[in-house]
Design an enzyme around this catalytic site. Structure first.
Site, PDB file in Angstrom:
ATOM      1  CE  LYS A 104       4.865  -0.261   0.758  1.00 42.17           C
ATOM      2  NZ  LYS A 104       4.221   0.901   1.832  1.00 42.17           N
TER       3      LYS A 104
HETATM    4  P1  NAD Z   1      -6.233  -1.355  -0.295  1.00 38.81           P
HETATM    5  O1  NAD Z   1      -5.856  -2.408  -0.892  1.00 38.81           O
HETATM    6  O2  NAD Z   1      -7.035  -1.545   1.172  1.00 38.81           O
HETATM    7  O3  NAD Z   1      -7.254  -0.415  -1.253  1.00 38.81           O
HETATM    8  C1  NAD Z   1      -6.850  -0.071  -2.349  1.00 38.81           C
HETATM    9  C2  NAD Z   1      -7.926   0.574  -3.220  1.00 38.81           C
HETATM   10  O4  NAD Z   1      -7.562   1.164  -4.418  1.00 38.81           O
HETATM   11  C3  NAD Z   1      -9.122  -0.460  -3.399  1.00 38.81           C
HETATM   12  O5  NAD Z   1     -10.384   0.298  -3.318  1.00 38.81           O
HETATM   13  C4  NAD Z   1      -8.916  -0.802  -4.952  1.00 38.81           C
HETATM   14  O6  NAD Z   1     -10.022  -1.151  -5.783  1.00 38.81           O
HETATM   15  C5  NAD Z   1      -8.491   0.493  -5.288  1.00 38.81           C
HETATM   16  N1  NAD Z   1      -7.849   0.787  -6.806  1.00 38.81           N
HETATM   17  C6  NAD Z   1      -6.722  -0.149  -7.023  1.00 38.81           C
HETATM   18  N2  NAD Z   1      -6.384   0.051  -8.473  1.00 38.81           N
HETATM   19  C7  NAD Z   1      -7.080   1.264  -8.731  1.00 38.81           C
HETATM   20  C8  NAD Z   1      -7.264   2.257  -9.937  1.00 38.81           C
HETATM   21  N3  NAD Z   1      -6.324   1.841 -10.937  1.00 38.81           N
HETATM   22  N4  NAD Z   1      -7.873   3.210  -9.734  1.00 38.81           N
HETATM   23  C9  NAD Z   1      -8.721   3.428  -8.891  1.00 38.81           C
HETATM   24  N5  NAD Z   1      -8.693   2.685  -7.627  1.00 38.81           N
HETATM   25  C10 NAD Z   1      -7.912   1.536  -7.401  1.00 38.81           C
HETATM   26  O7  NAD Z   1      -5.054  -0.720  -0.214  1.00 38.81           O
HETATM   27  P2  NAD Z   1      -4.552   0.543   1.088  1.00 38.81           P
HETATM   28  O8  NAD Z   1      -4.220  -0.066   1.953  1.00 38.81           O
HETATM   29  O9  NAD Z   1      -5.926   1.553   1.323  1.00 38.81           O
HETATM   30  O10 NAD Z   1      -3.523   1.481   0.093  1.00 38.81           O
HETATM   31  C11 NAD Z   1      -3.718   2.468  -0.637  1.00 38.81           C
HETATM   32  C12 NAD Z   1      -2.679   3.285  -0.868  1.00 38.81           C
HETATM   33  O11 NAD Z   1      -2.405   3.922   0.391  1.00 38.81           O
HETATM   34  C13 NAD Z   1      -1.645   2.865  -1.366  1.00 38.81           C
HETATM   35  O12 NAD Z   1      -0.826   3.683  -2.203  1.00 38.81           O
HETATM   36  C14 NAD Z   1      -0.590   2.478  -0.081  1.00 38.81           C
HETATM   37  O13 NAD Z   1       0.735   2.225  -0.643  1.00 38.81           O
HETATM   38  C15 NAD Z   1      -0.955   3.702   0.573  1.00 38.81           C
HETATM   39  N6  NAD Z   1      -0.843   3.518   1.931  1.00 38.81           N
HETATM   40  C16 NAD Z   1      -1.325   2.610   3.007  1.00 38.81           C
HETATM   41  C17 NAD Z   1      -1.390   2.510   4.245  1.00 38.81           C
HETATM   42  C18 NAD Z   1      -1.895   1.566   5.142  1.00 38.81           C
HETATM   43  O14 NAD Z   1      -1.583   1.803   6.387  1.00 38.81           O
HETATM   44  N7  NAD Z   1      -2.619   0.596   4.593  1.00 38.81           N
HETATM   45  C19 NAD Z   1      -0.392   3.558   4.843  1.00 38.81           C
HETATM   46  C20 NAD Z   1       0.232   4.310   4.152  1.00 38.81           C
HETATM   47  C21 NAD Z   1       0.058   4.550   2.706  1.00 38.81           C
END
Ligand code: NAD
Length: 420
Positions: A104
């Site tokens: 990561k």
């Molecule tokens: P992103 O940046 O696209 O979206 C994150 C979202 O969370 C946004 O809507 C943001 O406003 C919101 N957010 C941030 N802080 C917050 C809070 N305190 N309370 C509520 N909402 C909040 O990110 P993403 O890629 O969608 O990732 C989200 C989660 O999924 C993370 O934990 C990431 O590690 C995990 N994840 C992502 C992927 C991927 O392919 N993008 C894969 C596996 C896991």
């Protein structure tokens, strides 16, 4: 004092190691990332001033293959968080049985305060600084919170300039025009949907009678919500960092998604022309709603010892990594709430990243139906394996997924033998 994210992950590893009587040497190896790199990233801001940011890349375990994992841009990003996320990646790749270890990366910054030009400079300098340890056969980054296909294109460009030729397979989650895979952007949300529908099936529940709340409306949350609506589920609540919306009869997800995707850095609550009966709620309210399924898809440590007793959902599907702390998990398991753990629920992203890597190496690109069909096959197989272990061992789905993953990494380590 509450435990850090990495300490929470270690507690789960320790509990699983004891449960499976894991060799103590391999247990020690799983507790410590193989490599941790901290870098300084100076950039010249638009004002001409120099600002220095801190970035990280952690490789947790490469026993099963090259390390793989996303890059996060967030003001709270720190080494502990990146270590925890890298560890979860090793386990996730093992559950999905893709031939990768876990890594990561992250940069401590507030992306909304940087111009696009500054973000591009930050990304390219960060890529140059971690270049000594990344590579198509050693460690392949991908998007995570606040990074996307455009960010991956910039990384690919920076590394290609150093190598003297275009290196497509250095990152995944790239734009389609730069060797990205069809279906990658939607893959994590699609995986959340597939896992949710599968658990509903096991529990004899009808998606058409299922109410859902989704925390976080970025890549994972918004696509999970859209695809769950296509399955007939009702999304009653969503939120982002600015707060949440609730409607007892269901929100208009396609309309909200169109609005959120219309401008970069948009906030869900600002300017959105809500239906009259959409109520504004806080992120805390959302977690505690009386719905069937809760999908935390924002950040870690959202459900913990102080609020786990108030959760009313019967099922939690971890779209985010580490949204439930170890203590929160114990309370929820005692209450017999089903949790599809992150290392299974959100593995769709890394599975299609694997497909993208394979396509890049072969320079032969698949159609979206082939990507989605292969993704579904892999996810259903992983789900079934985890489900079977949970029944045989009378374990939670998280315990079962950790048993499966740690067993596979331990086997690979034994087969390789310890170097030298
Ligand atoms: P992103 O940046 O696209 O979206 C994150 C979202 O969370 C946004 O809507 C943001 O406003 C919101 N957010 C941030 N802080 C917050 C809070 N305190 N309370 C509520 N909402 C909040 O990110 P993403 O890629 O969608 O990732 C989200 C989660 O999924 C993370 O934990 C990431 O590690 C995990 N994840 C992502 C992927 C991927 O392919 N993008 C894969 C596996 C896991």
């Amino acid at each position: 004092m509450s435990k850090s994210f990495f300490e929470n992950v270690l507690e789960q590893i320790d509990a699983t190691a004891e449960n499976m009587s894991l060799d103590s040497g391999i247990h020690k190896m799983l507790r410590q990332p193989e490599r941790e790199l901290t870098v300084a990233i100076p950039i010249e801001k638009d004002t001409g001033e120099i600002e220095v940011y801190t970035g990280y890349r952690v490789q947790h375990n490469s026993a099963r293959g090259p390390c793989k994992g996303g890059i996060r841009y967030h003001p709270d990003t720190n080494l502990d968080e990146v270590k925890a996320l890298a560890t979860l990646m090793s386990l996730k790749c093992a559950v999905a049985n893709v031939p990768f270890g876990g890594a990561k990366g992250g940069v401590t910054c507030t992306p909304s305060k940087l111009s696009k030009k500054e973000l591009q400079k930050l990304t390219k300098r960060y890529a140059a600084m971690i270049l000594p340890i990344i590579g198509p056969r050693s460690d392949i980054p991908a998007p995570d919170v606040n990074t996307n296909a455009e960010t991956m294109g910039w990384i690919m460009d920076a590394i290609s300039m150093y190598k003297g030729s275009t290196v497509l397979d250095i990152v995944t989650g790239k734009p389609l025009e730069l060797g990205g895979s069809l279906g990658r952007r939607e893959a994590t949300g699609r995986g959340v949907m597939i896992n949710t529908v599968e658990l509903l099936k096991k529990l004899n529940k009808n998606p058409k009678e299922t109410s859902i709340a989704v925390q976080g409306f970025g890549n994972v949350g918004s696509i999970s919500a859209e695809l769950l609506v296509e399955q007939g589920c009702t999304i009653n609540a969503i939120s982002d960092v600015s707060g949440g919306l609730y409607n007892p009869d269901g929100l208009d997800i396609p309309k909200i998604t169109k609005y959120v995707n219309s401008k970069p850095q948009i906030s869900l609550l600002k300017d959105y022309n809500r239906k009259k009966d959409d109520e504004i709620i806080s992120n805390q309210d959302l977690l505690e709603l009386d719905i069937d399924v809760l999908v935390p898809a924002a950040l870690e440590n959202q459900i913990h010892s102080d609020n786990a007793d108030n959760i009313k959902a019967e099922i939690i599907v971890e779209g985010a990594n580490g949204p439930v702390t170890k203590k929160g998990d114990e309370i929820l398991s005692e209450r017999r709430i089903y949790i599809i753990p992150d290392i299974l629920a959100n593995s769709g992203g890394v599975v299609v990243s694997y497909f993208e890597w394979v396509q890049g190496i072969q320079s032969f690109f698949w159609g979206v139906d082939e990507v989605n069909k292969n993704l579904k096959n892999i996810l259903l197989k992983s789900f079934d394996e985890v489900w079977k272990i949970s029944k045989e061992e009378k374990a939670t789905l998280r315990d079962a997924a950790f048993l499966l993953a740690m067993g596979k990494i331990a086997k690979a380590t034994e087969l390789r033998g310890i170097f030298p």
